[in-house]
Design a protein around this motif. Sequence first.
Motif, PDB file in Angstrom:
ATOM      1  N   ASP A 199      27.060 -75.914-130.687  1.00 14.12           N
ATOM      2  CA  ASP A 199      27.619 -76.250-129.375  1.00 14.12           C
ATOM      3  C   ASP A 199      28.446 -75.133-128.763  1.00 14.12           C
ATOM      4  N   ASP A 200      29.111 -74.319-129.594  1.00 16.62           N
ATOM      5  CA  ASP A 200      30.019 -73.306-129.045  1.00 16.62           C
ATOM      6  C   ASP A 200      29.884 -71.953-129.736  1.00 16.62           C
ATOM      7  N   ASP A 201      28.696 -71.622-130.217  1.00 16.45           N
ATOM      8  CA  ASP A 201      28.502 -70.360-130.912  1.00 16.45           C
ATOM      9  C   ASP A 201      27.177 -69.737-130.486  1.00 16.45           C
ATOM     10  N   TYR A 202      27.078 -68.406-130.677  1.00 13.46           N
ATOM     11  CA  TYR A 202      25.881 -67.676-130.286  1.00 13.46           C
ATOM     12  C   TYR A 202      25.408 -66.771-131.418  1.00 13.46           C
ATOM     13  N   LEU A 203      24.118 -66.501-131.437  1.00 13.87           N
ATOM     14  CA  LEU A 203      23.491 -65.570-132.366  1.00 13.87           C
ATOM     15  C   LEU A 203      22.893 -64.444-131.532  1.00 13.87           C
ATOM     16  N   TYR A 204      23.389 -63.220-131.749  1.00 11.95           N
ATOM     17  CA  TYR A 204      22.893 -62.049-131.037  1.00 11.95           C
ATOM     18  C   TYR A 204      22.049 -61.212-131.994  1.00 11.95           C
TER      19      TYR A 204
END
Length: 198
Positions: free
Chosen positions: A95-100
Motif C-alpha cells: 500500500d505504501d512502498d515501491y520497488l525500483y
Amino acid sequence: MTRFSRLHSLIGLCCLLLASGFSHAGSQFYLGLDAARHTLDTETTTTYSAIEPTSFGEARDTYGNWGMRAGYKFKSRLTDRHFWAPELAVMTFDDDDYLYGTHLRLGYELAPLEVYTSLGVSRIEKFTDNRLSYGLGLEYRLTNHASFSAEWTRYDPIEESTRSTVFIGLTEVDIQTRTERSLDTIRIGFTYYFQGSI
C-alpha cells in the motif's frame, strides 16, 4: 584544453554515440504498463543463550500491484534476431512502498514471439538495500507497435540479523534473530513501441 572545451567535447561524443545507436534499423523506444504479483517468503530463526530451544518461523505474503517501465531496444539491422534492451522500471510493492529497478534484457526474436532473460539491480524502499535480480520472459507481438509480455523475476535474498537481551526472572537471556526474505515477481504487461519497426 580548458574545462569548458573538455566538457563540450564529452557532450559531443555522447551525442554522437546516442545518435549512432538510435539510428540503427530495428532499434526503438518503448513504454510498458504491468500488472504484478509479488510473493514474499520470510524465514525467521531465533536462538537463545539460555536453555530455551531454537525457534523457527515461516510466513508468506502476496501483493497484487501495478507498474510502469521504459526502455530502448537495440538491434543493428531489421533482419537481426538478437537484441538487447536497457530498461528502467517502478512497481508498487504494497500500500505504501515501491520497488525500483534497472534491468538489461538479452533476447532472441522468433516473430511474433520473443524470448529473453533479464539481469539487473532493484531496490525496495522498505528494506533499503539494493538487490540483484534475474528473470525470464516471453513477449508476443500483436502489431508492429503493441505487444503483451509475461515475466518471472527472482531477487537476491534479503537477510537481516538482530540481537537483544532480556531478563527471564533473574536470568539474563541473549536473543539472536536471523531473518531471510525471498521475493519473486510475476508480471503481465502491455508494451507500446513508438517506431514499430518489426
